[in-house]
Design a protein around this motif. Structure first.
Motif, PDB file in Angstrom:
ATOM      1  N   ARG A 353       4.701  -9.369 -30.982  1.00  0.00           N
ATOM      2  CA  ARG A 353       3.569 -10.177 -31.446  1.00  0.00           C
ATOM      3  C   ARG A 353       2.291  -9.761 -30.721  1.00  0.00           C
ATOM      4  O   ARG A 353       1.227  -9.602 -31.341  1.00  0.00           O
ATOM      5  CB  ARG A 353       3.869 -11.660 -31.204  1.00  0.00           C
ATOM      6  N   LEU A 354       2.382  -9.607 -29.401  1.00  0.00           N
ATOM      7  CA  LEU A 354       1.197  -9.228 -28.623  1.00  0.00           C
ATOM      8  C   LEU A 354       0.739  -7.815 -28.974  1.00  0.00           C
ATOM      9  O   LEU A 354      -0.466  -7.552 -29.071  1.00  0.00           O
ATOM     10  CB  LEU A 354       1.514  -9.320 -27.133  1.00  0.00           C
ATOM     11  N   ALA A 355       1.683  -6.898 -29.162  1.00  0.00           N
ATOM     12  CA  ALA A 355       1.316  -5.519 -29.485  1.00  0.00           C
ATOM     13  C   ALA A 355       0.629  -5.436 -30.842  1.00  0.00           C
ATOM     14  O   ALA A 355      -0.334  -4.679 -31.022  1.00  0.00           O
ATOM     15  CB  ALA A 355       2.561  -4.633 -29.462  1.00  0.00           C
ATOM     16  N   GLU A 356       1.093  -6.220 -31.802  1.00  0.00           N
ATOM     17  CA  GLU A 356       0.451  -6.212 -33.121  1.00  0.00           C
ATOM     18  C   GLU A 356      -0.935  -6.846 -33.053  1.00  0.00           C
ATOM     19  O   GLU A 356      -1.853  -6.426 -33.763  1.00  0.00           O
ATOM     20  CB  GLU A 356       1.344  -6.921 -34.136  1.00  0.00           C
ATOM     21  N   GLU A 357      -1.089  -7.839 -32.198  1.00  0.00           N
ATOM     22  CA  GLU A 357      -2.421  -8.424 -32.016  1.00  0.00           C
ATOM     23  C   GLU A 357      -3.361  -7.404 -31.367  1.00  0.00           C
ATOM     24  O   GLU A 357      -4.538  -7.291 -31.754  1.00  0.00           O
ATOM     25  CB  GLU A 357      -2.323  -9.678 -31.149  1.00  0.00           C
ATOM     26  N   ASN A 358      -2.851  -6.644 -30.397  1.00  0.00           N
ATOM     27  CA  ASN A 358      -3.669  -5.592 -29.789  1.00  0.00           C
ATOM     28  C   ASN A 358      -4.078  -4.544 -30.818  1.00  0.00           C
ATOM     29  O   ASN A 358      -5.213  -4.055 -30.805  1.00  0.00           O
ATOM     30  CB  ASN A 358      -2.899  -4.918 -28.647  1.00  0.00           C
ATOM     31  N   ALA A 359      -3.155  -4.191 -31.697  1.00  0.00           N
ATOM     32  CA  ALA A 359      -3.476  -3.209 -32.736  1.00  0.00           C
ATOM     33  C   ALA A 359      -4.560  -3.748 -33.673  1.00  0.00           C
ATOM     34  O   ALA A 359      -5.471  -3.014 -34.086  1.00  0.00           O
ATOM     35  CB  ALA A 359      -2.216  -2.848 -33.517  1.00  0.00           C
ATOM     36  N   ARG A 360      -4.467  -5.038 -34.001  1.00  0.00           N
ATOM     37  CA  ARG A 360      -5.488  -5.643 -34.876  1.00  0.00           C
ATOM     38  C   ARG A 360      -6.855  -5.642 -34.191  1.00  0.00           C
ATOM     39  O   ARG A 360      -7.877  -5.308 -34.814  1.00  0.00           O
ATOM     40  CB  ARG A 360      -5.080  -7.073 -35.233  1.00  0.00           C
ATOM     41  N   LEU A 361      -6.888  -5.994 -32.919  1.00  0.00           N
ATOM     42  CA  LEU A 361      -8.147  -6.009 -32.190  1.00  0.00           C
ATOM     43  C   LEU A 361      -8.750  -4.606 -32.081  1.00  0.00           C
ATOM     44  O   LEU A 361      -9.968  -4.437 -32.180  1.00  0.00           O
ATOM     45  CB  LEU A 361      -7.937  -6.602 -30.796  1.00  0.00           C
ATOM     46  N   SER A 362      -7.907  -3.609 -31.863  1.00  0.00           N
ATOM     47  CA  SER A 362      -8.423  -2.245 -31.752  1.00  0.00           C
ATOM     48  C   SER A 362      -9.011  -1.767 -33.077  1.00  0.00           C
ATOM     49  O   SER A 362      -9.972  -0.990 -33.092  1.00  0.00           O
ATOM     50  CB  SER A 362      -7.320  -1.294 -31.290  1.00  0.00           C
ATOM     51  N   GLU A 363      -8.448  -2.231 -34.205  1.00  0.00           N
ATOM     52  CA  GLU A 363      -9.034  -1.896 -35.504  1.00  0.00           C
ATOM     53  C   GLU A 363     -10.407  -2.533 -35.658  1.00  0.00           C
ATOM     54  O   GLU A 363     -11.344  -1.903 -36.170  1.00  0.00           O
ATOM     55  CB  GLU A 363      -8.104  -2.357 -36.627  1.00  0.00           C
ATOM     56  N   GLU A 364     -10.550  -3.779 -35.225  1.00  0.00           N
ATOM     57  CA  GLU A 364     -11.856  -4.433 -35.295  1.00  0.00           C
ATOM     58  C   GLU A 364     -12.864  -3.740 -34.383  1.00  0.00           C
ATOM     59  O   GLU A 364     -14.042  -3.599 -34.751  1.00  0.00           O
ATOM     60  CB  GLU A 364     -11.713  -5.912 -34.908  1.00  0.00           C
ATOM     61  N   ILE A 365     -12.398  -3.290 -33.212  1.00  0.00           N
ATOM     62  CA  ILE A 365     -13.296  -2.573 -32.309  1.00  0.00           C
ATOM     63  C   ILE A 365     -13.762  -1.281 -32.959  1.00  0.00           C
ATOM     64  O   ILE A 365     -14.947  -0.913 -32.870  1.00  0.00           O
ATOM     65  CB  ILE A 365     -12.592  -2.290 -30.972  1.00  0.00           C
ATOM     66  N   GLN A 366     -12.863  -0.565 -33.620  1.00  0.00           N
ATOM     67  CA  GLN A 366     -13.268   0.677 -34.263  1.00  0.00           C
ATOM     68  C   GLN A 366     -14.269   0.421 -35.394  1.00  0.00           C
ATOM     69  O   GLN A 366     -15.231   1.164 -35.572  1.00  0.00           O
ATOM     70  CB  GLN A 366     -12.055   1.431 -34.800  1.00  0.00           C
ATOM     71  N   GLU A 367     -14.033  -0.636 -36.175  1.00  0.00           N
ATOM     72  CA  GLU A 367     -14.974  -0.962 -37.246  1.00  0.00           C
ATOM     73  C   GLU A 367     -16.357  -1.292 -36.675  1.00  0.00           C
ATOM     74  O   GLU A 367     -17.388  -0.860 -37.227  1.00  0.00           O
ATOM     75  CB  GLU A 367     -14.438  -2.143 -38.059  1.00  0.00           C
ATOM     76  N   GLU A 368     -16.387  -2.039 -35.573  1.00  0.00           N
ATOM     77  CA  GLU A 368     -17.664  -2.363 -34.940  1.00  0.00           C
ATOM     78  C   GLU A 368     -18.320  -1.106 -34.375  1.00  0.00           C
ATOM     79  O   GLU A 368     -19.552  -0.934 -34.478  1.00  0.00           O
ATOM     80  CB  GLU A 368     -17.436  -3.398 -33.835  1.00  0.00           C
ATOM     81  N   THR A 369     -17.518  -0.232 -33.792  1.00  0.00           N
ATOM     82  CA  THR A 369     -18.059   1.026 -33.260  1.00  0.00           C
ATOM     83  C   THR A 369     -18.643   1.880 -34.374  1.00  0.00           C
ATOM     84  O   THR A 369     -19.692   2.522 -34.207  1.00  0.00           O
ATOM     85  CB  THR A 369     -16.959   1.800 -32.518  1.00  0.00           C
TER      86      THR A 369
END
Length: 440
Positions: A353-369
């Motif tokens: 669960r935590l790893a999938e949440e980290n993956a989701r957050l990293s996708e949002e970070i890339q979109e913001e970048t």
């Protein structure tokens, strides 16, 4: 006949004429496809002298693209020859249930019969439970390995682009040779990691194929799902799991019945006399207060001795005690394995669960970048670093989901009567450190 149905029937040995026409796996003359090997992409290498390309000309080329260097490289990737990815086999992906059907169809030696005794049938049931667990585990590993390979290829692509960009920046005089060499070294390391991941995926696939008993064209055309099933909304409840395992274990029930029958007909006094004799033998061999200086108390080097001459003549009491001890030991072992398997199952669920949440957050970070890059607030290097971080965390999430389903398979097998296969804890570090997820 549909290809999928024909495949299952052949695997189960229900179409002998067609199977005979294809040859036998033990026949060296059988025609089979050659093993497939995919070479690594050509590395970005070569020397680059600072300022060997006029920077004005280079800036004019980049300026023709709204996305700068990123769009230049993308355009070249689309218009220059490249090594195309290998096409996926035709047909429907192999589901876990179908994999088990195929594997069991290849193993008629594991089938039970009405002539078997109770103990033989129990052992046959346990053998099939073990096969089911092993097939499910092999399927889980093969699916996740191919998914991890796709993530590794994405990571290599990001490094490949950044290395090519470093090479060009050196040629126009914006970078020194030291920075370029570091990029090329990182590129080579990532290529090695990609080769290792390909080997891991190939090994996982072949392990599944061996479990299924496939060979020849059946093995080379096997297609797997793109990903593992999603995590369940909630984990299994722990209530009643020990009772389920004790109730379902085929051999424990036989041992319990044998112990009960051996105990019947014996008086309480006879059983108490044997129990007291066993306790006296233990105390004589291992006193409660040892005179040894060893803080561990030392090892027992001889078995405790029961003095039969002081026991009642009815030796079936000893048989009853041994039968009861054997059943109790197996039951305690089963209960312990359930607790261990469930704990690993819950840990794997929480980590996934935590790893999938980290993956989701990293996708949002890339979109913001990417938005800030388009607004000229972030550099190309920031965008490439964000893309690689997203790929690595996505790979960590894949590994964590794999470990959860492996833990799920282990728990289900223990509840059905198999031994606990042991923890799969590679995602314990990978979830918090994406660089530990297979090195990608």
């Amino acid at each position: 006949m549909r290809a999928r149905t024909r495949h299952l029937l052949l695997a189960a040995g229900l179409v002998p004429a067609l199977a005979a026409a294809a040859g036998q796996p033990h026949d060296p003359a059988s025609s089979v496809p050659a093993p497939v090997y995919s070479t690594l992409p050509v590395p970005v290498s070569g020397q680059a002298a600072m300022g060997e390309i006029d920077w004005r000309e280079a800036n004019d080329t980049v300026g023709a693209f709204t996305g700068g260097h990123r769009d230049v490289l993308r355009w070249e990737a689309e218009h220059m020859p490249s090594t195309a990815a290998q096409a996926l086999p035709d047909g429907e992906p192999l589901a876990a249930a179908e994999a088990l059907r195929i594997a069991l169809g290849k193993r008629p030696d594991l089938f039970a019969s009405e002539t078997m005794g109770a103990l033989e049938r129990a052992e046959a049931d346990i053998a099939v439970i073990n096969l089911s667990r092993d097939v499910h585990r092999a399927w889980i590993k093969a699916v996740s390995a191919e998914q991890t390979l796709r993530r590794a290829e994405e990571a290599f692509e990001a490094v490949d682009v950044s290395t090519e960009l470093a090479l060009r920046m050196t040629r126009v005089g914006n970078w020194g040779q030291d920075r370029l060499l570091k990029k090329q070294l990182s590129h080579a390391d990532t290529a090695i990691a990609l080769a290792q991941t390909r080997q891991e995926a190939a090994s996982a696939r072949e392990q599944l194929i061996r479990q299924l008993g496939l060979w020849g064209a059946e093995a080379s055309t096997l297609r797997l799902p793109d990903s593992l099933p999603a995590l369940p909304a909630a984990p299994l409840d722990a209530e009643g799991l020990e009772a389920t395992a004790v109730r379902n274990h085929p051999r424990l029930q036989l041992l319990a019945i044998r112990a009960e029958w051996a105990r019947r007909g014996l008086s309480a006094g006879t059983l108490e006399t044997w129990q007291n004799a066993a306790q006296s033998a233990l105390s004589a061999q291992l006193p409660q207060r040892s005179a040894s200086d060893d803080p561990m108390g030392g090892l027992i080097t001889r078995a405790p001795l029961l003095e039969y001459r002081r026991l009642p003549a009815r030796h079936e009491a000893g048989d009853a005690m041994r039968a009861q001890a054997e059943a109790a030991a197996l039951a305690a072992d089963i209960r312990s394995q359930v607790r261990e398997a469930y704990h690993q199952y819950r840990v794997a669920y929480d980590i996934a669960r935590l790893a999938e949440e980290n993956a989701r957050l990293s996708e949002e970070i890339q979109e913001e970048t990417l938005l800030q890059y388009n607004g000229m607030l972030k550099s190309t290097w920031d965008l490439l670093a964000s893309a690689r971080d997203r790929v690595e965390r996505s790979g960590a999430a894949v590994n964590a989901r794999r470990d959860f389903w492996l833990a799920h398979a282990n728990l289900q097998a223990v509840l059905a009567g198999a031994d606990y296969a042991g923890p799969d804890g590679s995602s314990l570090s990978a979830a918090g450190n994406p660089n530990a997820a297979g090195g990608h």
